[in-house]
Scaffold this motif. Structure first.
Motif, PDB file in Angstrom:
ATOM      1  N   LEU A  39       0.829  -1.197   0.000  1.00  0.00           N
ATOM      2  CA  LEU A  39       0.000   0.000   0.000  1.00  0.00           C
ATOM      3  C   LEU A  39       0.864   1.248   0.000  1.00  0.00           C
ATOM      4  O   LEU A  39       2.064   1.184   0.206  1.00  0.00           O
ATOM      5  N   LYS A  40       0.214   2.390  -0.229  1.00  0.00           N
ATOM      6  CA  LYS A  40       0.900   3.680  -0.217  1.00  0.00           C
ATOM      7  C   LYS A  40       0.889   4.233   1.200  1.00  0.00           C
ATOM      8  O   LYS A  40      -0.120   4.181   1.894  1.00  0.00           O
ATOM      9  N   GLY A  41       2.044   4.753   1.649  1.00  0.00           N
ATOM     10  CA  GLY A  41       2.134   5.325   2.986  1.00  0.00           C
ATOM     11  C   GLY A  41       3.574   5.634   3.347  1.00  0.00           C
ATOM     12  O   GLY A  41       4.418   5.813   2.481  1.00  0.00           O
ATOM     13  N   SER A  42       3.851   5.669   4.651  1.00  0.00           N
ATOM     14  CA  SER A  42       5.219   5.913   5.118  1.00  0.00           C
ATOM     15  C   SER A  42       5.622   4.805   6.079  1.00  0.00           C
ATOM     16  O   SER A  42       4.792   4.273   6.825  1.00  0.00           O
ATOM     17  N   VAL A  43       6.904   4.462   6.068  1.00  0.00           N
ATOM     18  CA  VAL A  43       7.426   3.391   6.909  1.00  0.00           C
ATOM     19  C   VAL A  43       7.435   3.877   8.361  1.00  0.00           C
ATOM     20  O   VAL A  43       8.127   4.826   8.703  1.00  0.00           O
ATOM     21  N   GLU A  44       6.637   3.233   9.185  1.00  0.00           N
ATOM     22  CA  GLU A  44       6.491   3.593  10.592  1.00  0.00           C
ATOM     23  C   GLU A  44       7.593   2.957  11.441  1.00  0.00           C
ATOM     24  O   GLU A  44       8.184   3.605  12.285  1.00  0.00           O
ATOM     25  N   SER A  45       7.845   1.660  11.216  1.00  0.00           N
ATOM     26  CA  SER A  45       8.911   0.968  11.946  1.00  0.00           C
ATOM     27  C   SER A  45       9.350  -0.259  11.163  1.00  0.00           C
ATOM     28  O   SER A  45       8.584  -0.825  10.396  1.00  0.00           O
ATOM     29  N   ILE A  46      10.615  -0.636  11.375  1.00  0.00           N
ATOM     30  CA  ILE A  46      11.194  -1.819  10.746  1.00  0.00           C
ATOM     31  C   ILE A  46      11.580  -2.766  11.874  1.00  0.00           C
ATOM     32  O   ILE A  46      12.318  -2.389  12.781  1.00  0.00           O
ATOM     33  N   LYS A  47      11.075  -3.990  11.819  1.00  0.00           N
ATOM     34  CA  LYS A  47      11.249  -4.946  12.913  1.00  0.00           C
ATOM     35  C   LYS A  47      12.377  -5.941  12.686  1.00  0.00           C
ATOM     36  O   LYS A  47      12.589  -6.820  13.502  1.00  0.00           O
ATOM     37  N   ILE A  48      13.110  -5.809  11.581  1.00  0.00           N
ATOM     38  CA  ILE A  48      14.204  -6.725  11.267  1.00  0.00           C
ATOM     39  C   ILE A  48      15.426  -5.927  10.844  1.00  0.00           C
ATOM     40  O   ILE A  48      15.333  -4.732  10.582  1.00  0.00           O
ATOM     41  N   GLU A  49      16.567  -6.611  10.758  1.00  0.00           N
ATOM     42  CA  GLU A  49      17.809  -5.992  10.314  1.00  0.00           C
ATOM     43  C   GLU A  49      18.436  -6.826   9.205  1.00  0.00           C
ATOM     44  O   GLU A  49      18.146  -8.016   9.078  1.00  0.00           O
ATOM     45  N   SER A  50      19.305  -6.207   8.438  1.00  0.00           N
ATOM     46  CA  SER A  50      20.030  -6.915   7.393  1.00  0.00           C
ATOM     47  C   SER A  50      20.848  -8.038   8.021  1.00  0.00           C
ATOM     48  O   SER A  50      21.483  -7.846   9.053  1.00  0.00           O
ATOM     49  N   GLY A  51      20.803  -9.217   7.425  1.00  0.00           N
ATOM     50  CA  GLY A  51      21.537 -10.371   7.926  1.00  0.00           C
ATOM     51  C   GLY A  51      20.744 -11.223   8.901  1.00  0.00           C
ATOM     52  O   GLY A  51      21.157 -12.323   9.243  1.00  0.00           O
TER      53      GLY A  51
ATOM     54  N   VAL B 267      17.546 -12.110   5.670  1.00  0.00           N
ATOM     55  CA  VAL B 267      17.380 -10.792   5.060  1.00  0.00           C
ATOM     56  C   VAL B 267      18.718 -10.390   4.442  1.00  0.00           C
ATOM     57  O   VAL B 267      19.708 -10.231   5.140  1.00  0.00           O
ATOM     58  N   GLU B 268      18.729 -10.255   3.129  1.00  0.00           N
ATOM     59  CA  GLU B 268      19.954  -9.895   2.413  1.00  0.00           C
ATOM     60  C   GLU B 268      20.116  -8.385   2.331  1.00  0.00           C
ATOM     61  O   GLU B 268      21.185  -7.864   2.542  1.00  0.00           O
ATOM     62  N   THR B 269      19.048  -7.681   1.982  1.00  0.00           N
ATOM     63  CA  THR B 269      19.128  -6.245   1.761  1.00  0.00           C
ATOM     64  C   THR B 269      17.851  -5.567   2.227  1.00  0.00           C
ATOM     65  O   THR B 269      16.760  -6.040   1.932  1.00  0.00           O
ATOM     66  N   LEU B 270      17.995  -4.459   2.944  1.00  0.00           N
ATOM     67  CA  LEU B 270      16.877  -3.578   3.275  1.00  0.00           C
ATOM     68  C   LEU B 270      16.993  -2.374   2.355  1.00  0.00           C
ATOM     69  O   LEU B 270      18.059  -1.777   2.261  1.00  0.00           O
ATOM     70  N   THR B 271      15.911  -2.020   1.705  1.00  0.00           N
ATOM     71  CA  THR B 271      15.972  -0.898   0.767  1.00  0.00           C
ATOM     72  C   THR B 271      15.227   0.328   1.276  1.00  0.00           C
ATOM     73  O   THR B 271      15.160   1.334   0.571  1.00  0.00           O
ATOM     74  N   VAL B 272      14.654   0.244   2.480  1.00  0.00           N
ATOM     75  CA  VAL B 272      13.928   1.372   3.070  1.00  0.00           C
ATOM     76  C   VAL B 272      14.410   1.623   4.492  1.00  0.00           C
ATOM     77  O   VAL B 272      15.061   0.770   5.084  1.00  0.00           O
ATOM     78  N   LYS B 273      14.054   2.808   5.003  1.00  0.00           N
ATOM     79  CA  LYS B 273      14.347   3.122   6.402  1.00  0.00           C
ATOM     80  C   LYS B 273      13.118   3.807   6.992  1.00  0.00           C
ATOM     81  O   LYS B 273      12.213   4.214   6.258  1.00  0.00           O
ATOM     82  N   VAL B 274      13.070   3.926   8.301  1.00  0.00           N
ATOM     83  CA  VAL B 274      11.941   4.556   8.972  1.00  0.00           C
ATOM     84  C   VAL B 274      11.765   5.982   8.438  1.00  0.00           C
ATOM     85  O   VAL B 274      12.730   6.722   8.292  1.00  0.00           O
ATOM     86  N   GLY B 275      10.519   6.317   8.121  1.00  0.00           N
ATOM     87  CA  GLY B 275      10.204   7.646   7.599  1.00  0.00           C
ATOM     88  C   GLY B 275      10.095   7.712   6.086  1.00  0.00           C
ATOM     89  O   GLY B 275       9.558   8.679   5.547  1.00  0.00           O
ATOM     90  N   ASP B 276      10.617   6.690   5.389  1.00  0.00           N
ATOM     91  CA  ASP B 276      10.538   6.684   3.927  1.00  0.00           C
ATOM     92  C   ASP B 276       9.092   6.595   3.462  1.00  0.00           C
ATOM     93  O   ASP B 276       8.274   5.888   4.052  1.00  0.00           O
TER      94      ASP B 276
END
Length: 86
Positions: free
Chosen positions: A20-32, A62-71
């Motif tokens: 969906l369209k919106g903004s990233v509120e939080s990310i619960k995982i990390e790369s690797g 998880v190989e790659t994260l392409t977003v961050k909080v607020g995006d």
């Protein structure tokens, strides 16, 4: 309301996209990090203010994260690449 994302494949990796369209509120995982099916990956605040949970439909690393909080994201934007467990 929860959203389950069934990722698209790219070789041995899955591509997780925004449902969906919106903004990233939080990310619960990390790369690797290793993830399992039905694990919460990210929370996206929709334009109407509702927060949606994005779950994974696969297990792997998880190989790659392409977003961050607020995006800002739109439907179909790539969020993560997950290398599947073999």
């Amino acid at each position: 309301m929860k959203y389950e994302v069934f990722p698209r494949r790219w070789g041995y990796e899955h591509i997780v996209t925004a449902p969906l369209k919106g903004s990233v509120e939080s990310i619960k995982i990390e790369s690797g990090e290793k993830v399992r099916e039905q694990q919460l990956l990210v929370m996206i605040r929709a334009e109407r203010g509702n927060v949606k949970q994005v779950l994974t439909g696969t297990s792997g690393k998880v190989e790659t994260l392409t977003v961050k909080v607020g995006d800002k994201v739109v439907h179909g934007d790539v969020l993560f690449f997950i290398k599947e467990d073999l």
